[in-house]
Design an enzyme around this catalytic site. Structure first.
Site, PDB file in Angstrom:
ATOM      1  N   ILE A 182      49.591  53.613   8.308  1.00 21.42           N
ATOM      2  CA  ILE A 182      48.445  52.879   8.865  1.00 21.42           C
ATOM      3  C   ILE A 182      48.737  52.474  10.317  1.00 21.42           C
ATOM      4  CG2 ILE A 182      46.990  50.818   8.648  1.00 21.42           C
ATOM      5  CD1 ILE A 182      47.508  50.885   5.635  1.00 21.42           C
ATOM      6  N   GLY A 236      58.513  54.901   7.941  1.00 27.53           N
ATOM      7  CA  GLY A 236      57.702  55.400   9.064  1.00 27.53           C
ATOM      8  C   GLY A 236      58.198  56.772   9.497  1.00 27.53           C
ATOM      9  N   ALA A 243      54.595  46.171   9.075  1.00 25.05           N
ATOM     10  CA  ALA A 243      55.837  46.599   8.419  1.00 25.05           C
ATOM     11  C   ALA A 243      56.028  45.896   7.084  1.00 25.05           C
ATOM     12  CB  ALA A 243      57.027  46.310   9.339  1.00 25.05           C
ATOM     13  N   SER A 245      46.739  42.001   1.479  1.00 27.86           N
ATOM     14  CA  SER A 245      46.278  42.989   0.493  1.00 27.86           C
ATOM     15  C   SER A 245      45.366  42.372  -0.558  1.00 27.86           C
ATOM     16  CB  SER A 245      47.506  43.585  -0.213  1.00 27.86           C
ATOM     17  OG  SER A 245      47.116  44.308  -1.367  1.00 27.86           O
ATOM     18  N   TYR A 250      55.000  42.670  -5.315  1.00 23.56           N
ATOM     19  CA  TYR A 250      54.401  43.114  -4.040  1.00 23.56           C
ATOM     20  C   TYR A 250      53.286  42.147  -3.648  1.00 23.56           C
ATOM     21  CZ  TYR A 250      51.152  45.477  -0.961  1.00 23.56           C
ATOM     22  OH  TYR A 250      50.287  45.758   0.071  1.00 23.56           O
ATOM     23  N   LYS A 261      52.836  39.072  -0.409  1.00 21.42           N
ATOM     24  CA  LYS A 261      51.688  38.918   0.503  1.00 21.42           C
ATOM     25  C   LYS A 261      51.163  37.479   0.447  1.00 21.42           C
ATOM     26  CE  LYS A 261      51.646  43.098   2.096  1.00 21.42           C
ATOM     27  NZ  LYS A 261      52.012  43.350   3.501  1.00 21.42           N
ATOM     28  N   PHE A 278      41.651  46.421   0.999  1.00 22.51           N
ATOM     29  CA  PHE A 278      41.375  47.016  -0.296  1.00 22.51           C
ATOM     30  C   PHE A 278      42.013  48.404  -0.270  1.00 22.51           C
ATOM     31  CE2 PHE A 278      38.954  43.928  -2.774  1.00 22.51           C
ATOM     32  CZ  PHE A 278      39.073  42.882  -1.883  1.00 22.51           C
ATOM     33  N   ALA A 333      50.983  50.631 -15.883  1.00 17.75           N
ATOM     34  CA  ALA A 333      51.342  49.190 -15.958  1.00 17.75           C
ATOM     35  C   ALA A 333      50.930  48.501 -14.656  1.00 17.75           C
ATOM     36  CB  ALA A 333      52.854  49.055 -16.146  1.00 17.75           C
TER      37      ALA A 333
END
Ligand code: WQD
Length: 326
Positions: free
Chosen positions: A15, A39, A77, A120, A144, A148, A172, A287
């Protein structure tokens, strides 16, 4: 806003590399900060300033701020694979949370107080109602997503202390690629749906696995809100503008198309776009997955003047160009 020098952490990533190109087109000077762990050096355009460094090493970050006068930061990152975060939580907390802490400390040390943060939709977990608004309670279901939420909390506390202004963009499902076919989502073992659909259409995998056909959705398969990576980058540029316009800024903003498509919808559309069959088989649920995740982007429209310009067909067409360019 004028020409700004923007530190782009993760600017060599899937991204971030799209954002670097948009910053150049908008007349800004990106400075890429990337450890190239996920990256790609070949995604860095010729002549763009690049600091190879690791957010887990504060002195690497300090070097970037010493070398370049930075006006603001776009912080991409992070590690982003949900199942991997379940298996290796420490790796995710170290990279995504400690790395962000180090970055913010070095920003404050260098007198830089504006950041656009890559958050996210995972912060919502399985939402009770969709489309999801930013006021929805945060109910993370994996490490994860937890990283965030933690970084958003840190930003909120820094802002309350008058140390930082920020826009946290809650992505999203980002998909698609740059129309040039030069950059796109390049993961060794992609876990995301659209790259896997493209591999199946190209015959690179025998069959796509459809994870779950018993969700409470129109056809039983998972529904997601797919947003084109270029639309997402537009939102970052508008968020930067907001940061330079407002005296104080502390916002969490969803970035999604506001429309939900099931896995079977994506397969059908991909077959039309590519002219190829997408062989698939129904498999058990994965899962950590949830049934339906769709954004309300009303706040992005109100605060940033952002609306998505590209739809699922555009996403799949650009992903197909990228897949064949591999
Ligand atoms: C989408 C749908 C799957 C692959 C991801 C990550 C996270 C976050 C958002 C950044 C689901 C189904 C998938 C496949 C399938 N990114 N699927 N077969 O899990 O919604 O979210 O993007 O913040 O990184 O969690 O995306 O593309 O993995 O799955 O059936 O081979 O497609 O079950 O319903 P997800 P995804």
């Amino acid at each position: 806003m004028g020409n700004k020098r923007i530190l782009v952490t993760g600017g060599a990533g899937d991204i971030g590399s799209h954002m670097v190109r948009l910053l150049l087109e908008a007349g800004h000077t990106p400075v890429i900060f990337d450890n190239l762990s996920t990256g790609h050096r070949e995604f860095i355009p010729k002549g763009v300033l690049f600091v190879r460094g690791d957010l887990r090493k504060p002195l690497d970050i300090r070097k970037a701020f010493k070398k370049y006068k930075i006006d603001a930061v776009i912080h991409f990152a992070a590690l982003i694979v949900v199942p991997e975060s379940v298996a290796q939580p420490l790796k995710y907390y170290e990279n995504n949370v400690t790395g962000s802490l180090n970055l913010f400390q070095e920003m404050i040390r260098a007198g830089v107080n504006k950041v656009v943060f890559s958050s996210s939709a995972c912060v919502y977990g399985q939402p009770l109602k969709t489309p999801i608004k930013e006021e929805e309670p945060l109910k993370v279901t994996n490490p994860y997503g937890a990283t965030k939420v933690m970084v958003e909390q840190i930003l909120g506390d820094l802002a309350a202390a008058g140390k930082m202004d920020y826009v946290a963009l809650r992505y999203f499902n980002v998909a698609g690629a740059h129309p040039s076919g030069e950059i796109g989502i390049k993961m060794d073992k992609p876990t995301h749906l659209i790259p896997n659909v493209m591999k199946a259409a190209l015959g690179k995998v025998k069959q796509l696995q459809v994870f779950g056909d018993d969700y409470p959705t129109k056809d039983g398969s998972g529904v997601r809100d797919y947003v084109h990576v270029l639309d997402l980058c537009d939102a970052h540029l508008l968020a930067l503008k907001l940061l330079f316009k407002e005296k104080v800024c502390r916002q969490m903003i969803n970035v999604g198309n506001g429309k939900g498509f099931s896995v079977l919808d994506v397969i059908r559309t991909a077959e039309k776009v590519t002219g190829q069959k997408v062989p698939y088989k129904m498999s058990p649920r994965r899962a950590g997955d949830c049934g339906c995740v769709v954004a309300s982007f009303a706040k992005a429209k109100r605060m940033l003047g952002w609306t998505p310009k590209r739809d699922l067909k555009d996403i799949l067409e650009s992903a197909w160009v990228w897949q064949r360019a591999q």
